[in-house]
Design a protein around this motif. Structure first.
Motif, mmCIF file in Angstrom:
data_model
loop_
_atom_site.group_PDB
_atom_site.id
_atom_site.type_symbol
_atom_site.label_atom_id
_atom_site.label_comp_id
_atom_site.label_asym_id
_atom_site.label_seq_id
_atom_site.Cartn_x
_atom_site.Cartn_y
_atom_site.Cartn_z
ATOM 1 N N LEU A 38 0.823 -1.208 0.000
ATOM 2 C CA LEU A 38 0.000 0.000 0.000
ATOM 3 C C LEU A 38 0.858 1.258 0.000
ATOM 4 O O LEU A 38 0.434 2.303 -0.499
ATOM 5 N N ALA A 39 2.067 1.174 0.554
ATOM 6 C CA ALA A 39 2.980 2.314 0.486
ATOM 7 C C ALA A 39 3.408 2.576 -0.949
ATOM 8 O O ALA A 39 3.719 3.710 -1.317
ATOM 9 N N GLY A 40 3.433 1.518 -1.760
ATOM 10 C CA GLY A 40 3.787 1.647 -3.167
ATOM 11 C C GLY A 40 2.553 1.711 -4.044
ATOM 12 O O GLY A 40 1.621 2.468 -3.776
ATOM 13 N N PRO A 41 2.499 0.887 -5.097
ATOM 14 C CA PRO A 41 1.379 0.967 -6.037
ATOM 15 C C PRO A 41 0.176 0.108 -5.672
ATOM 16 O O PRO A 41 -0.775 0.022 -6.442
ATOM 17 N N GLY A 42 0.183 -0.544 -4.516
ATOM 18 C CA GLY A 42 -0.910 -1.431 -4.141
ATOM 19 C C GLY A 42 -2.199 -0.682 -3.836
ATOM 20 O O GLY A 42 -2.185 0.488 -3.448
ATOM 21 N N ARG A 43 -3.316 -1.391 -3.991
ATOM 22 C CA ARG A 43 -4.640 -0.830 -3.717
ATOM 23 C C ARG A 43 -5.361 -1.701 -2.694
ATOM 24 O O ARG A 43 -5.229 -2.925 -2.701
ATOM 25 N N LEU A 44 -6.141 -1.054 -1.842
ATOM 26 C CA LEU A 44 -6.900 -1.746 -0.809
ATOM 27 C C LEU A 44 -8.372 -1.768 -1.183
ATOM 28 O O LEU A 44 -8.937 -0.742 -1.574
ATOM 29 N N GLY A 45 -8.988 -2.954 -1.089
ATOM 30 C CA GLY A 45 -10.414 -3.084 -1.351
ATOM 31 C C GLY A 45 -11.124 -3.624 -0.125
ATOM 32 O O GLY A 45 -10.563 -4.431 0.618
ATOM 33 N N ARG A 46 -12.342 -3.187 0.096
ATOM 34 C CA ARG A 46 -13.123 -3.632 1.253
ATOM 35 C C ARG A 46 -14.459 -4.188 0.784
ATOM 36 O O ARG A 46 -15.064 -3.662 -0.155
ATOM 37 N N MET A 47 -14.917 -5.236 1.454
ATOM 38 C CA MET A 47 -16.227 -5.808 1.163
ATOM 39 C C MET A 47 -16.762 -6.446 2.436
ATOM 40 O O MET A 47 -16.204 -7.431 2.939
ATOM 41 N N GLY A 48 -17.836 -5.850 2.980
ATOM 42 C CA GLY A 48 -18.391 -6.365 4.218
ATOM 43 C C GLY A 48 -17.365 -6.305 5.333
ATOM 44 O O GLY A 48 -16.734 -5.288 5.578
ATOM 45 N N GLY A 49 -17.158 -7.425 5.990
ATOM 46 C CA GLY A 49 -16.170 -7.486 7.062
ATOM 47 C C GLY A 49 -14.847 -8.050 6.616
ATOM 48 O O GLY A 49 -14.095 -8.602 7.430
ATOM 49 N N THR A 50 -14.537 -7.924 5.320
ATOM 50 C CA THR A 50 -13.281 -8.453 4.793
ATOM 51 C C THR A 50 -12.574 -7.390 3.965
ATOM 52 O O THR A 50 -13.134 -6.338 3.664
ATOM 53 N N ALA A 51 -11.342 -7.687 3.589
ATOM 54 C CA ALA A 51 -10.561 -6.757 2.769
ATOM 55 C C ALA A 51 -9.611 -7.549 1.887
ATOM 56 O O ALA A 51 -9.332 -8.729 2.140
ATOM 57 N N ARG A 52 -9.117 -6.897 0.854
ATOM 58 C CA ARG A 52 -8.111 -7.505 -0.003
ATOM 59 C C ARG A 52 -7.154 -6.424 -0.501
ATOM 60 O O ARG A 52 -7.474 -5.231 -0.489
ATOM 61 N N VAL A 53 -5.988 -6.857 -0.957
ATOM 62 C CA VAL A 53 -4.979 -5.961 -1.518
ATOM 63 C C VAL A 53 -4.647 -6.448 -2.918
ATOM 64 O O VAL A 53 -4.500 -7.657 -3.151
ATOM 65 N N SER A 54 -4.538 -5.521 -3.853
ATOM 66 C CA SER A 54 -4.181 -5.859 -5.228
ATOM 67 C C SER A 54 -3.073 -4.931 -5.694
ATOM 68 O O SER A 54 -2.925 -3.808 -5.201
ATOM 69 N N VAL A 55 -2.282 -5.408 -6.656
ATOM 70 C CA VAL A 55 -1.203 -4.598 -7.208
ATOM 71 C C VAL A 55 -0.934 -5.058 -8.633
ATOM 72 O O VAL A 55 -0.986 -6.252 -8.935
ATOM 73 N N VAL A 56 -0.679 -4.113 -9.521
ATOM 74 C CA VAL A 56 -0.339 -4.417 -10.910
ATOM 75 C C VAL A 56 1.178 -4.406 -11.045
ATOM 76 O O VAL A 56 1.841 -3.457 -10.605
ATOM 77 N N VAL A 57 1.727 -5.463 -11.641
ATOM 78 C CA VAL A 57 3.176 -5.598 -11.787
ATOM 79 C C VAL A 57 3.525 -5.714 -13.264
ATOM 80 O O VAL A 57 2.675 -6.012 -14.102
ATOM 81 N N ASP A 58 4.810 -5.496 -13.568
ATOM 82 C CA ASP A 58 5.228 -5.414 -14.967
ATOM 83 C C ASP A 58 6.058 -6.595 -15.438
ATOM 84 O O ASP A 58 6.660 -6.535 -16.510
ATOM 85 N N ALA A 59 6.115 -7.668 -14.662
ATOM 86 C CA ALA A 59 6.923 -8.818 -15.072
ATOM 87 C C ALA A 59 6.375 -10.081 -14.427
ATOM 88 O O ALA A 59 5.841 -10.048 -13.310
ATOM 89 N N ALA A 60 6.537 -11.201 -15.130
ATOM 90 C CA ALA A 60 6.007 -12.467 -14.632
ATOM 91 C C ALA A 60 6.722 -12.933 -13.371
ATOM 92 O O ALA A 60 6.105 -13.542 -12.489
ATOM 93 N N TRP A 61 8.026 -12.637 -13.246
ATOM 94 C CA TRP A 61 8.733 -13.100 -12.051
ATOM 95 C C TRP A 61 8.160 -12.454 -10.795
ATOM 96 O O TRP A 61 8.175 -13.062 -9.717
ATOM 97 N N ARG A 62 7.623 -11.248 -10.927
ATOM 98 C CA ARG A 62 7.025 -10.590 -9.764
ATOM 99 C C ARG A 62 5.771 -11.338 -9.307
ATOM 100 O O ARG A 62 5.472 -11.391 -8.109
ATOM 101 N N VAL A 63 5.030 -11.912 -10.251
ATOM 102 C CA VAL A 63 3.859 -12.712 -9.891
ATOM 103 C C VAL A 63 4.288 -13.899 -9.037
ATOM 104 O O VAL A 63 3.683 -14.200 -8.001
ATOM 105 N N HIS A 64 5.349 -14.588 -9.459
ATOM 106 C CA HIS A 64 5.837 -15.749 -8.716
ATOM 107 C C HIS A 64 6.262 -15.369 -7.304
ATOM 108 O O HIS A 64 5.896 -16.033 -6.328
ATOM 109 N N VAL A 65 7.046 -14.304 -7.195
ATOM 110 C CA VAL A 65 7.570 -13.912 -5.885
ATOM 111 C C VAL A 65 6.443 -13.463 -4.965
ATOM 112 O O VAL A 65 6.361 -13.881 -3.799
ATOM 113 N N LEU A 66 5.552 -12.619 -5.467
ATOM 114 C CA LEU A 66 4.464 -12.122 -4.629
ATOM 115 C C LEU A 66 3.516 -13.242 -4.213
ATOM 116 O O LEU A 66 3.058 -13.284 -3.065
ATOM 117 N N ALA A 67 3.213 -14.152 -5.135
ATOM 118 C CA ALA A 67 2.317 -15.256 -4.788
ATOM 119 C C ALA A 67 2.891 -16.080 -3.641
ATOM 120 O O ALA A 67 2.189 -16.412 -2.679
#
Length: 256
Positions: A59-88
């Motif tokens: 969230l300090a960087g390009p991440g976004r926070l979403g809220r739904m009911g009593g839950t939340a999620r964080v999403s972020v758009v990345v520019d390379a496939a290796w980032r998907v692997h590391v973040l996952a």
């Protein structure tokens, strides 16, 4: 078939990571083991237990926070496939369910009008001197969105954000997620990606407190950390390079 801990991301359908560059490690002093003689930072990624609160680094960087009911999620758009692997892998280790999807990008002319290759002269056919060759535009880099499932595990972060940014403590695990999502070397230093729509004043203060004082790029999309000492400090905090990350893009490789 999915593996335990990867309920929404079978490994066989993850985008192929960029092969990590192989480099011979530097020689060690006689009698010194791989980690001997190097003290780990107190709040580094290697000495701090990971937790869902670490997503504050996204969230300090390009991440976004979403809220739904009593839950939340964080999403972020990345520019390379290796980032998907590391973040996952990092997010699953924090007890979160993770998904990803490709992001389609369209390139448009800044003026909003089609470009021209020749000037009008009144003749139907332009002369040879009036024809301007136009190179094919470079293909846009593939982008992916990494997002957690809505979870109660992120409620504490969702309830505290964005007010918590004013007193944000950027520990090693939080910086590690930020680097994995949007970190890259730049001439003379290292850059952390930002969301230009967010006010970076409080994030700048948090990085200064972490010993990583820098400045915003002209377009406001990156925080530039310059100097070998500060980049080495960042490398100590984020810890060792994940296997999927290219060595020359991780802070320790950039600081070498």
């Amino acid at each position: 078939m999915t593996e335990t801990g990867w309920p929404l991301i079978p490994r066989e359908v993850l985008p192929a990571p960029v092969p990590a560059a192989k480099r011979r490690p530097p020689p060690r002093p006689p009698g010194q083991t791989s980690e001997a003689g190097r003290q780990l930072p107190i709040f580094g990624a290697g000495t701090t237990e990971p937790s869902p609160g670490d997503l504050a680094g996204l969230l300090a960087g390009p991440g976004r926070l979403g809220r739904m009911g009593g839950t939340a999620r964080v999403s972020v758009v990345v520019d390379a496939a290796w980032r998907v692997h590391v973040l996952a892998a990092e997010l699953v280790s924090r007890g979160l369910v993770v998904n990803w999807r490709p992001v389609e990008t369209t390139e448009t002319d800044k003026s909003g009008e089609p470009g021209t290759t020749a000037q009008e002269t009144g003749d139907d056919q332009p002369t040879e001197a009036q024809i301007t060759e136009v190179d094919d535009p470079p293909e846009p880099r593939p982008r992916f969105e990494v997002l957690t499932a809505y979870s109660r595990r992120l409620n504490g972060l969702a309830q505290a954000w964005p007010e918590a940014a004013a007193e944000l403590f950027l520990s090693g695990p939080r910086l590690r997620l930020w680097v994995a999502a949007a970190g890259e070397p730049v001439p003379g230093g290292y850059a952390l990606g930002l969301d230009p729509e967010k006010d970076a004043t409080e994030i700048d203060a948090a990085l200064v407190r972490a010993g990583l004082a820098g400045r915003l790029s002209e377009d406001g999309r990156q925080y530039l950390i310059k100097g070998k000492r500060r980049v080495a400090r960042l490398a100590e905090l984020v810890g060792e390079r994940p296997p999927a990350a290219p060595e020359d893009l991780w802070p320790r490789g950039a600081a070498a």
